[in-house]
Design a protein around this motif. Sequence first.
Motif, PDB file in Angstrom:
ATOM      1  N   ALA A 120      31.394  44.030  31.847  1.00 27.85           N
ATOM      2  CA  ALA A 120      32.171  44.437  30.686  1.00 27.85           C
ATOM      3  C   ALA A 120      33.659  44.152  30.838  1.00 27.85           C
ATOM      4  CB  ALA A 120      31.962  45.930  30.412  1.00 27.85           C
ATOM      5  N   HIS A 121      34.161  44.031  32.077  1.00 25.57           N
ATOM      6  CA  HIS A 121      35.606  43.929  32.278  1.00 25.57           C
ATOM      7  C   HIS A 121      36.028  42.660  33.008  1.00 25.57           C
ATOM      8  CE1 HIS A 121      34.853  48.276  31.658  1.00 25.57           C
ATOM      9  NE2 HIS A 121      36.013  48.234  31.036  1.00 25.57           N
ATOM     10  N   ALA A 122      35.154  41.681  33.084  1.00 27.19           N
ATOM     11  CA  ALA A 122      35.517  40.397  33.705  1.00 27.19           C
ATOM     12  C   ALA A 122      34.907  39.270  32.882  1.00 27.19           C
ATOM     13  CB  ALA A 122      35.027  40.342  35.158  1.00 27.19           C
ATOM     14  N   ASP A 123      35.584  38.105  32.886  1.00 31.77           N
ATOM     15  CA  ASP A 123      35.002  36.973  32.173  1.00 31.77           C
ATOM     16  C   ASP A 123      33.753  36.505  32.908  1.00 31.77           C
ATOM     17  OD1 ASP A 123      35.715  34.837  34.187  1.00 31.77           O
ATOM     18  OD2 ASP A 123      37.748  35.518  33.663  1.00 31.77           O
ATOM     19  N   ARG A 124      32.991  35.607  32.265  1.00 30.91           N
ATOM     20  CA  ARG A 124      31.680  35.239  32.778  1.00 30.91           C
ATOM     21  C   ARG A 124      31.746  34.656  34.191  1.00 30.91           C
ATOM     22  NH1 ARG A 124      27.926  31.612  29.028  1.00 30.91           N
ATOM     23  NH2 ARG A 124      28.178  33.527  27.787  1.00 30.91           N
ATOM     24  N   ASP A 125      32.668  33.740  34.442  1.00 29.72           N
ATOM     25  CA  ASP A 125      32.736  33.102  35.760  1.00 29.72           C
ATOM     26  C   ASP A 125      33.130  34.094  36.840  1.00 29.72           C
ATOM     27  OD1 ASP A 125      32.012  30.731  34.590  1.00 29.72           O
ATOM     28  OD2 ASP A 125      34.084  29.983  34.402  1.00 29.72           O
ATOM     29  N   ARG A 126      34.123  34.922  36.541  1.00 27.05           N
ATOM     30  CA  ARG A 126      34.555  35.889  37.541  1.00 27.05           C
ATOM     31  C   ARG A 126      33.479  36.948  37.769  1.00 27.05           C
ATOM     32  NH1 ARG A 126      40.621  38.043  38.036  1.00 27.05           N
ATOM     33  NH2 ARG A 126      40.751  35.821  38.474  1.00 27.05           N
ATOM     34  N   ALA A 127      32.805  37.368  36.704  1.00 26.98           N
ATOM     35  CA  ALA A 127      31.732  38.342  36.857  1.00 26.98           C
ATOM     36  C   ALA A 127      30.622  37.801  37.751  1.00 26.98           C
ATOM     37  CB  ALA A 127      31.176  38.725  35.486  1.00 26.98           C
ATOM     38  N   ARG A 128      30.263  36.534  37.563  1.00 26.72           N
ATOM     39  CA  ARG A 128      29.219  35.946  38.394  1.00 26.72           C
ATOM     40  C   ARG A 128      29.657  35.850  39.846  1.00 26.72           C
ATOM     41  NH1 ARG A 128      24.846  36.827  38.840  1.00 26.72           N
ATOM     42  NH2 ARG A 128      24.799  36.802  36.550  1.00 26.72           N
ATOM     43  N   ALA A 129      30.934  35.514  40.073  1.00 29.34           N
ATOM     44  CA  ALA A 129      31.438  35.446  41.447  1.00 29.34           C
ATOM     45  C   ALA A 129      31.377  36.811  42.123  1.00 29.34           C
ATOM     46  CB  ALA A 129      32.879  34.906  41.446  1.00 29.34           C
ATOM     47  N   ILE A 130      31.675  37.850  41.361  1.00 28.15           N
ATOM     48  CA  ILE A 130      31.643  39.197  41.928  1.00 28.15           C
ATOM     49  C   ILE A 130      30.204  39.626  42.197  1.00 28.15           C
ATOM     50  CG2 ILE A 130      32.136  41.628  41.469  1.00 28.15           C
ATOM     51  CD1 ILE A 130      34.541  40.668  39.796  1.00 28.15           C
ATOM     52  N   LEU A 131      29.326  39.444  41.221  1.00 28.88           N
ATOM     53  CA  LEU A 131      27.946  39.907  41.353  1.00 28.88           C
ATOM     54  C   LEU A 131      27.215  39.197  42.480  1.00 28.88           C
ATOM     55  CD1 LEU A 131      26.936  40.150  37.570  1.00 28.88           C
ATOM     56  CD2 LEU A 131      27.616  42.017  39.093  1.00 28.88           C
ATOM     57  N   ASP A 132      27.576  37.956  42.759  1.00 30.67           N
ATOM     58  CA  ASP A 132      26.919  37.191  43.820  1.00 30.67           C
ATOM     59  C   ASP A 132      27.543  37.415  45.190  1.00 30.67           C
ATOM     60  OD1 ASP A 132      25.195  36.150  41.960  1.00 30.67           O
ATOM     61  OD2 ASP A 132      26.298  34.261  41.693  1.00 30.67           O
ATOM     62  N   ASN A 133      28.654  38.132  45.235  1.00 27.64           N
ATOM     63  CA  ASN A 133      29.356  38.320  46.498  1.00 27.64           C
ATOM     64  C   ASN A 133      28.589  39.290  47.400  1.00 27.64           C
ATOM     65  OD1 ASN A 133      31.510  39.977  48.178  1.00 27.64           O
ATOM     66  ND2 ASN A 133      32.391  37.965  47.774  1.00 27.64           N
ATOM     67  N   PRO A 134      28.311  38.935  48.651  1.00 30.47           N
ATOM     68  CA  PRO A 134      27.539  39.803  49.553  1.00 30.47           C
ATOM     69  C   PRO A 134      28.191  41.166  49.776  1.00 30.47           C
ATOM     70  CG  PRO A 134      27.600  37.568  50.422  1.00 30.47           C
ATOM     71  CD  PRO A 134      28.557  37.600  49.267  1.00 30.47           C
ATOM     72  N   PHE A 135      29.541  41.173  49.879  1.00 25.89           N
ATOM     73  CA  PHE A 135      30.191  42.460  50.095  1.00 25.89           C
ATOM     74  C   PHE A 135      30.019  43.357  48.878  1.00 25.89           C
ATOM     75  CE2 PHE A 135      33.955  45.231  49.737  1.00 25.89           C
ATOM     76  CZ  PHE A 135      33.774  45.980  50.882  1.00 25.89           C
ATOM     77  N   TYR A 136      30.130  42.796  47.681  1.00 28.73           N
ATOM     78  CA  TYR A 136      29.926  43.595  46.472  1.00 28.73           C
ATOM     79  C   TYR A 136      28.503  44.147  46.430  1.00 28.73           C
ATOM     80  CZ  TYR A 136      28.722  44.749  41.714  1.00 28.73           C
ATOM     81  OH  TYR A 136      28.234  45.397  40.607  1.00 28.73           O
ATOM     82  N   GLN A 137      27.535  43.336  46.794  1.00 29.77           N
ATOM     83  CA  GLN A 137      26.155  43.795  46.763  1.00 29.77           C
ATOM     84  C   GLN A 137      25.937  44.975  47.707  1.00 29.77           C
ATOM     85  OE1 GLN A 137      23.909  40.236  47.591  1.00 29.77           O
ATOM     86  NE2 GLN A 137      24.384  39.299  45.598  1.00 29.77           N
ATOM     87  N   SER A 138      26.578  44.960  48.852  1.00 30.70           N
ATOM     88  CA  SER A 138      26.488  46.099  49.766  1.00 30.70           C
ATOM     89  C   SER A 138      27.232  47.302  49.218  1.00 30.70           C
ATOM     90  CB  SER A 138      27.060  45.722  51.137  1.00 30.70           C
ATOM     91  OG  SER A 138      26.320  44.667  51.708  1.00 30.70           O
ATOM     92  N   LEU A 139      28.414  47.060  48.645  1.00 31.86           N
ATOM     93  CA  LEU A 139      29.234  48.138  48.104  1.00 31.86           C
ATOM     94  C   LEU A 139      28.517  48.838  46.956  1.00 31.86           C
ATOM     95  CD1 LEU A 139      32.050  49.582  47.876  1.00 31.86           C
ATOM     96  CD2 LEU A 139      32.661  47.811  46.233  1.00 31.86           C
ATOM     97  N   SER A 140      27.953  48.063  46.037  1.00 30.95           N
ATOM     98  CA  SER A 140      27.336  48.646  44.851  1.00 30.95           C
ATOM     99  C   SER A 140      26.010  49.320  45.163  1.00 30.95           C
ATOM    100  CB  SER A 140      27.106  47.554  43.789  1.00 30.95           C
ATOM    101  OG  SER A 140      26.259  46.527  44.292  1.00 30.95           O
ATOM    102  N   ALA A 141      25.415  49.000  46.301  1.00 25.98           N
ATOM    103  CA  ALA A 141      24.106  49.565  46.625  1.00 25.98           C
ATOM    104  C   ALA A 141      24.189  50.846  47.440  1.00 25.98           C
ATOM    105  CB  ALA A 141      23.264  48.534  47.381  1.00 25.98           C
ATOM    106  N   GLY A 142      25.279  51.059  48.159  1.00 23.05           N
ATOM    107  CA  GLY A 142      25.259  52.244  49.004  1.00 23.05           C
ATOM    108  C   GLY A 142      26.566  52.605  49.671  1.00 23.05           C
ATOM    109  N   PHE A 143      27.699  52.153  49.157  1.00 22.71           N
ATOM    110  CA  PHE A 143      28.980  52.505  49.757  1.00 22.71           C
ATOM    111  C   PHE A 143      29.235  54.001  49.578  1.00 22.71           C
ATOM    112  CE2 PHE A 143      33.635  52.646  50.073  1.00 22.71           C
ATOM    113  CZ  PHE A 143      33.834  51.877  51.217  1.00 22.71           C
TER     114      PHE A 143
END
Length: 461
Positions: A120-143
Amino acid sequence: MTRTQPTASAAGRTSPALDAAAAPLEIDPLLDDPDTRIIVCCGSGGVGKTTTAAALGVRAAERGRKVVVLTIDPARRLAQSMGIDSLDNTPRQVKGVEGPGELHAMMLDMKRTFDEIVEAHADRDRARAILDNPFYQSLSAGFAGTQEYMAMEKLGQLRARDSWDLIIVDTPPSRSALDFLDAPKRLGSFLDGKFIRLLMAPAKVGGRAGMKFLNVGMSMMTGTIGKVLGGQFLGDVQMFVTAMDSMFGGLRTRAEATYRLLQAPGTAFLVVAAPERDALREAAYFVERLAAEEMPLAGLVLNRVHGSGAARLSAERALAAAENLEEGGIVDQDPGNAPPRGVAAAAGSSPRASEAPPEPPPESSESPEAPVSELSTTAPAPEAGSVTPSVTSVEQLTAGLLRLHAERMQVLARERRTRDRFTALHPEVAVAEVAALPGDVHDLAGLRAIGDHLAAGRSTT
C-alpha cells in the motif's frame, strides 16, 4: 463516559460471591453505547482472553451492533466456537447470530498484514524488492514485537474502514501483558536505532559521497558484524533498509496514530485475569500502567471463578464430619438405615463383631421360623464368598464427598482472598466474575452463556 466507580476497602469480606462493596462491571451498557468503538481484551496468557472477546462479540451483535472480533490466538478456538472452518486476515461473517446485529471474525496473519503495508505504501518495483528480501521475510515472520505491532496496524486499518461500529481485539498471547502497549514505541525505537540509521546513511547521502561513505564508513562495521552475522545477511539488511527508507516515516506515523487511538475516549480496555495470584498481580500492574498512559479502563473480568451450591457448609465442618464417619464416631444414625447387627457380624462388616456375641434381631411381625431373607428387606443374607454392601462403605463414600467439598471450599476461600487483595489495592476498578464451567466452550451457545455471566457481573455460587 465513566467506566469505573470508586469502591470501599476489600477488608473483612467473607462471601464467596462478588462482594456488594465492589463495583460491578456493567457489560451491557458498555456494549450498547454507540460511543464505544473499540474494546481491547488484554491480560497474561491462558486467562481466557479469546473466549471473553468472542463472548462479548456474540452478545454485542445479538443486541444490535455490527461487530468484528480480531483474534491473534493461533489455536483457532475462536473459529471453532463460531462454527467457521478457519479464520484468516479477512473478516468472515458468523452465521447463527440471534439478533438484529452482525458478527464478523478474523485471525491476524502477521506476515500478510506486513505485506499489505508494503504494497500500500511503496510503488510496484520497490514493493517487490522489499517482499523478496530475505531479511524482510525473516522480520515479517517472527521479529520480536512484530506480532504486537501488526495487531495494532490491523486495528488501525479496521477502524479506518468504518465498516463496523464495534471492534473487539483479543491481544497477543505474550510473555507480558505490557508487550501489547509497548509495541508501537518499540517499532519507533527500532526505526530510530543507530544501526538502522547507519544503514540508511548511504541512501540519504547518495551519489559518490554515498559510495565513499559505504566503502569507508561501512567497511569497518562490515568487517566486524559480517564475521558474526555473515556478509550476505548484512547485505540483505542494507538492501531492505534502503528499500524501506521512504516507508519508515509512514510506519512511525501510524505507530503514533495507533497509540493515540488506544487513548481515545471511544476505546475501552478490559483486563482479563484468573483468580490466581500471578494472574492478578500482572493484572494489577497492567491497571497501573493503563492509568499512567491515560488509557480508558472499563474494568476487570475475573474468569473461571469457582462456586458451590452448598457454600454454607464450611471446609472445617465438612472435614470434621468426614473424620467422624471414617472413625465410626457418628452415633445419631437412624436405626432403620442399618442392617441387623447379627447379619453385619456374620458378614464381618461390624468392627465390634469379635467383642460381643450377635444380638437377636428386633421384634417383628414375622415368625421366628421365617427365612433369613424375610427378616430385613434392606440387608439380604450374604452368600458364601460374597462381599456385602455395609454401612461402612456408605460412610466411606460420604466421607470422600465431604472431603471433596472441603477442598472446593478451600479453593473458594483462596480465590476470594486473592480477589480481595486486588480490589483493596484498586477499589476504583469495576469487576465482573465469570463462573468456571465444567467444560470448554465450543459453540455459540457456550459463548452466549459466558456473555450472560459477564452481563450478570458475578459468579453463581
